[in-house]
Write a protein that holds these residues in place. Sequence first.
Motif, PDB file in Angstrom:
ATOM      1  N   GLU A 105      72.348 -60.856  14.868  1.00 51.86           N
ATOM      2  CA  GLU A 105      73.043 -60.467  13.745  1.00 51.86           C
ATOM      3  C   GLU A 105      74.494 -59.432  13.847  1.00 51.86           C
ATOM      4  OE1 GLU A 105      69.965 -59.480  13.371  1.00 51.86           O
ATOM      5  OE2 GLU A 105      68.910 -61.192  12.108  1.00 51.86           O
ATOM      6  N   GLN A 144      77.204 -61.749  13.208  1.00 53.49           N
ATOM      7  CA  GLN A 144      78.047 -61.488  11.761  1.00 53.49           C
ATOM      8  C   GLN A 144      78.297 -60.607  11.142  1.00 53.49           C
ATOM      9  OE1 GLN A 144      74.245 -62.367   8.834  1.00 53.49           O
ATOM     10  NE2 GLN A 144      75.676 -62.597   7.546  1.00 53.49           N
ATOM     11  N   TYR A 168      82.436 -60.234   9.352  1.00 48.40           N
ATOM     12  CA  TYR A 168      82.416 -59.598   8.233  1.00 48.40           C
ATOM     13  C   TYR A 168      83.505 -58.597   8.610  1.00 48.40           C
ATOM     14  CZ  TYR A 168      78.454 -61.253   4.699  1.00 48.40           C
ATOM     15  OH  TYR A 168      78.358 -61.024   4.021  1.00 48.40           O
ATOM     16  N   LYS A 222      76.658 -53.734   6.212  1.00 47.04           N
ATOM     17  CA  LYS A 222      75.684 -54.719   7.208  1.00 47.04           C
ATOM     18  C   LYS A 222      76.848 -54.219   8.909  1.00 47.04           C
ATOM     19  CE  LYS A 222      74.928 -59.316   7.743  1.00 47.04           C
ATOM     20  NZ  LYS A 222      73.262 -59.647   7.765  1.00 47.04           N
TER      21      LYS A 222
END
Length: 445
Positions: A135, A138, A142, A205
Amino acid sequence: MMKFIFMMLMLVPLSCIKKSYWFNQYMYFFITFMFGLSFSFNYLYMNISYFMGYDLLSFMMILLSLWICSLMLLASESIYSKNYFYNLFLLVMIILLLSLVMTFSSLNLFIFYLFFEFSLIPTLLLIIGWGYQPERLQAGVYLLFYTLFASLPMMISIFYYYEKFHSLDFFFLCYDVKSFLLFMCMNMVFFIKMPMFFVHLWLPKAHVEAPVAGSMILAGVMLKLGGYGLMRLMNIFLTVGLQVNYIFITISMVGGFFVSLMCLRQVDIKALIAYSSVAHMGLVLSGILTLSYWGMSGALVMMIAHGLCSSGLFCLANISYERLNSRSIYLNKGLINLMPMMSMWWFLFSCCNMAAPPSLNLLGEIILINSLVSWSSWTMVFLSLMSFFSAAYSLYLYSYSQHGKLVSNLYSFSSGFVREYLLLLLHWLPLNILILKSEFLVLWL
């Protein structure tokens, strides 16, 4: 200023040669201490070259960047021991450090913008290259698009300002701009970088997926770029700021309360620390937007305190992760039975996170509460709630991770290394000793 840039450039060939881990470490600390010795009590700009120089605000930010980068290297011993492209890692770190130092020492708004955006690239490489889960791609997207979304309007507004007033030097940023559109275009990138509530989703994140070095530099320095930029630019938006700043202060206060509640239901240790950063930086943003002397001074104190405290908490989370291979708060239980000495450090940093004395966080919160209550007595409601829940989630993090039964999959466990205790000590000492000389931080204006 140039001599420190040249000293840092000397680290580039060292990163390409297979040198020992400790030699690189000593070089980073040597440059940090050499820079620290150039401190002056003059409130004007010092060490001026063609487009570089620093005042006391820039000096503290550069010193924080050098210190955190030195500690990043100390925390990343696992990358060296497992040889995960360690030389490339060193090179990315040097580029990141150079870009941060150039950002904080720039005397020109466009040069500041250039290096402000450039510092995004090595951070992205750290997350994508040495992150833990798939992840991380991603998380990198972001981080990139949240920041780039607001950077183009800022560049256009810088060009517009230059065309209208014919200077971008910080020393001459004194013309009062009355356009709300220009205010939003110029400052939105700083709101995202801090991050302000509503535009904060990239931060948890990025923190969760980043390696320990990436989390340390994000929490320690990258969030401070937003506060630093706002402090420099609020001078030209005094009229607009007096009219619209209450909107952003309200968002930060209410958002800080909601984020504090969100911290109480996190199951990931790094996510909890990242969300607590959003709450603390919301307080910093509110202090800056009051446009008061105390607000600016409190913001500087809080930024330095949060940089050291949050970075130390991420180091503790990584120490547990390297042993349990999990960031889950349900699996990181009963650690006081295995690492009682490390449990003391968890307690000390949790106390700093909740602004307990004698930490610098306490001084920062007192000054910011003073500035915000002077600005409006209604802020007392959310300030009291944020202070209470700050203590609540810090105690939740400490008690849940240190007490309780051990998980059954723990067959072998090593206690802390000297390197890890040194790393935590070098975070904690400045955080609690600097309050004895707090006039350095308060009298910078």
